[in-house]
Enzyme design. Structure first.
Site, PDB file in Angstrom:
ATOM      1  CB  CYS A 166      -0.820   0.035   1.257  1.00 52.46           C
ATOM      2  SG  CYS A 166      -2.347   1.043   0.970  1.00 52.46           S
ATOM      3  CG  HIS A 210      -3.367  -3.819   2.985  1.00 53.74           C
ATOM      4  ND1 HIS A 210      -2.549  -3.408   4.040  1.00 53.74           N
ATOM      5  CD2 HIS A 210      -3.972  -2.844   2.425  1.00 53.74           C
ATOM      6  CE1 HIS A 210      -2.629  -2.065   3.871  1.00 53.74           C
ATOM      7  NE2 HIS A 210      -3.448  -1.559   3.154  1.00 53.74           N
ATOM      8  CD  GLU A 267      -1.402  -6.290   5.347  1.00 53.83           C
ATOM      9  OE1 GLU A 267      -1.421  -5.281   5.576  1.00 53.83           O
ATOM     10  OE2 GLU A 267      -0.658  -6.793   4.276  1.00 53.83           O
TER      11      GLU A 267
END
Length: 537
Positions: free
Chosen positions: A373, A504, A506
């Site tokens: 990001c 993202h 994750e």
């Protein structure tokens, strides 16, 4: 539907989220379908406008819900896909009640906390718990509910009352209350008020103290273990699942072999890899909780222990060399000793110069780099300044809004965003990224698929007007959105591993399915680097 409610006392941060997640794992390992709800008593409608320093990371769901980080724990532990409605806040409840009042739904009655607010809470719980989150048809068997904050807080009282009413409406066979407490200040005696205790303690909880707690409270007691992968065990509820209290929940003895193998694998790891995490919020590690978990998942899959070097981005800057020389020197030493560099997301201009220095260091020294990001946008700005010669290249986010010259903006505000309202105005949730070529590292990491669906949370993007110049000088945008105008993934082809992603990754990493991008350096042509002694601590 059966409900397991987890509450906490004394102070916040005792591990209610991991406790609730772990209980869900044990129940799921017994063959039951499990869903989860997190109750946050704050007045915010969601976590979207909260600073990471205030409440940890903002976790983003597939549907774009900006929610408490504990929902990330639930998704990782239980391998489910939750919705924004699985996070209940005081703001959401009062908003829904007031909207009904304005429409006249209460037929002229005086609207009060009891029964209108408490009824709204109960109805929300019963409605959301019936929504399947595991990809199967039909409702789950058990809903694990975590009540945030501490019992006794004024803001928690309506939820406590609503849960008390829920326990009566569903009956004792379908409701179990588990309380998490800090053992040094535990002084409860007499009346039984919960089915189980979970105690947080740094030393071994001896049998005498365990028996004493059970005697004083009339509840079973459970020792809370600290290692991440040992949490789901709770010694399989310390054998309590065989007792009368929760026998109604158990379909079969829990099969925790996968978790056992993960825990044993982690405990037996000897080699580690140094990872420099250069961020804005390193003072509170919960600010990057999902990033930390994704690194853990990937490292275990690679038979390595993660050795995280936390670097406050501002400590890398020239000003820091003058004001705090020791912190400056330590930050650069950590960066230079790292095997790879990760710059995660964030907002605001603090520390961005330090992030650019980290990105430049990784680019010029062929150190594996992952920018997420903001970390991707930082790499674009640094490349424009260093390679294209655009000395004033910047993001519209960091520049003076009244500056007349806008030609230096290589990162710009998205046209559909709002500059007057902050909450729920970003590009949020799962969006599709189309690979522009199969001949790139990221496509290979995602097993040569044509596209990937990942979660987003941003209001700025790479300026489409500078794409041509950036690509001519070697910064390739290998992933774009479905319109072809929004840049999603960048790479530098002649670099071992230099990747930036607007999404993202994750948020979708799981213990048994690590995010491909966090596995990247292990599965590309720089695999051999992890065997070099200088990359291990």
């Amino acid at each position: 539907m059966k409900y397991v409610v987890v509450t906490g006392g004394v102070v916040s941060g005792l591990g209610k989220g991991v406790t609730a997640s772990s209980i869900g794992v044990v129940l799921k390992a017994c063959g039951l379908r499990v869903t989860s709800i997190k109750i946050d008593p704050y007045l915010n409608t969601d976590a979207g406008t909260m600073s990471p320093f205030e409440h940890g990371e903002v976790f983003v769901l597939d549907d774009g819900g900006e929610v408490d980080l504990d929902l990330g724990n639930y998704e990782r532990f239980l391998d489910v896909t939750l919705t924004r409605d699985n996070n209940i806040t005081t703001g959401k409840i009062y908003q829904s009640v007031l909207e009904k009042e304005r429409k006249g739904d209460y037929l002229g009655k005086t609207v009060q906390v009891v029964p209108h607010i408490t009824d709204a809470i109960r109805n929300w719980i019963e409605s959301v718990s019936a929504i399947p989150v595991d990809g199967k048809v039909g409702t789950a068997d058990v809903c694990v509910i975590e009540l945030g904050g501490t019992v006794g807080d004024i803001e928690s009282m309506p939820f406590i009352e609503a849960l008390r009413q829920l326990s009566f409406s569903v009956g004792p066979d379908n409701f179990c209350l588990i309380h998490v407490s800090l053992i040094p200040v535990l002084s409860v005696v007499g009346e039984q008020f919960c089915s189980f205790f979970v105690v947080t303690i740094t030393l071994r909880y001896c049998a005498e103290n365990k028996a004493y707690t059970a005697q004083c409270t009339g509840a079973e007691s459970i020792r809370l273990n600290s290692p991440f992968f040992s949490m789901p065990f709770f010694s399989a509820f310390t054998g309590a699942y065989e007792g009368e209290t929760v026998s109604i929940f158990i379909a079969s003895p829990p099969d925790l072999r996968d978790w056992t193998n993960m825990a044993e694998t982690y405990d037996n790891l000897t080699n580690s890899v140094r990872i420099a995490l250069v961020g804005k919020y390193v003072g509170l590690t919960d600010s990057y909780l999902s990033v930390m978990k994704a690194l853990l998942h990937a490292c275990i899959a690679c038979s390595l222990k993660p050795s995280i070097g936390w670097i406050a981005a501002s400590d890398l800057e020239e000003d820091s060399a003058k004001l705090t020389p020791e912190a400056h020197a330590a930050a650069w030493e950590t960066l230079r000793n790292a095997a790879c560099v990760l710059v995660p997301g964030g907002f605001g201009d603090r520390g961005v110069r330090g992030m650019m220095l980290a990105a430049k260091y990784a680019r010029e020294n062929k150190i594996p780099y992952l920018g997420i990001c903001l970390g991707m946008q930082i790499s674009v700005i640094e490349f424009a300044r260093s390679v294209l010669g655009m000395e004033r290249a910047n993001s519209e986010e960091f520049d003076d809004p009244d500056a007349p010259d806008r030609s230096n903006h290589v990162v710009v505000f998205m046209p559909e965003g709002s500059k007057t309202h902050m909450g729920n105005t970003m590009r949020l949730g799962t969006r599709r990224t189309l690979f522009q070529t199969p001949d790139c590292i990221t496509s290979k990491l995602y097993h040569n698929t044509e596209y990937v669906d990942e979660r987003h949370r941003h209001r700025y993007e790479v300026n489409p007007d500078v794409i041509g110049s950036l690509e001519e000088h070697g910064l390739k945008f290998v992933g774009k959105d479905e319109s072809g105008k929004r840049m999603e993934i960048l790479e530098i082809p002649n670099h071992p591993f230099y990747v930036g992603v607007q999404f993202h990754p994750e948020f979708k990493s799981r213990p048994r399915r690590p995010s491909p991008l966090f596995l990247g350096t292990r599965t590309t042509d720089i695999l051999h680097l992890t065997n070099h002694s200088d990359l291990k601590s």
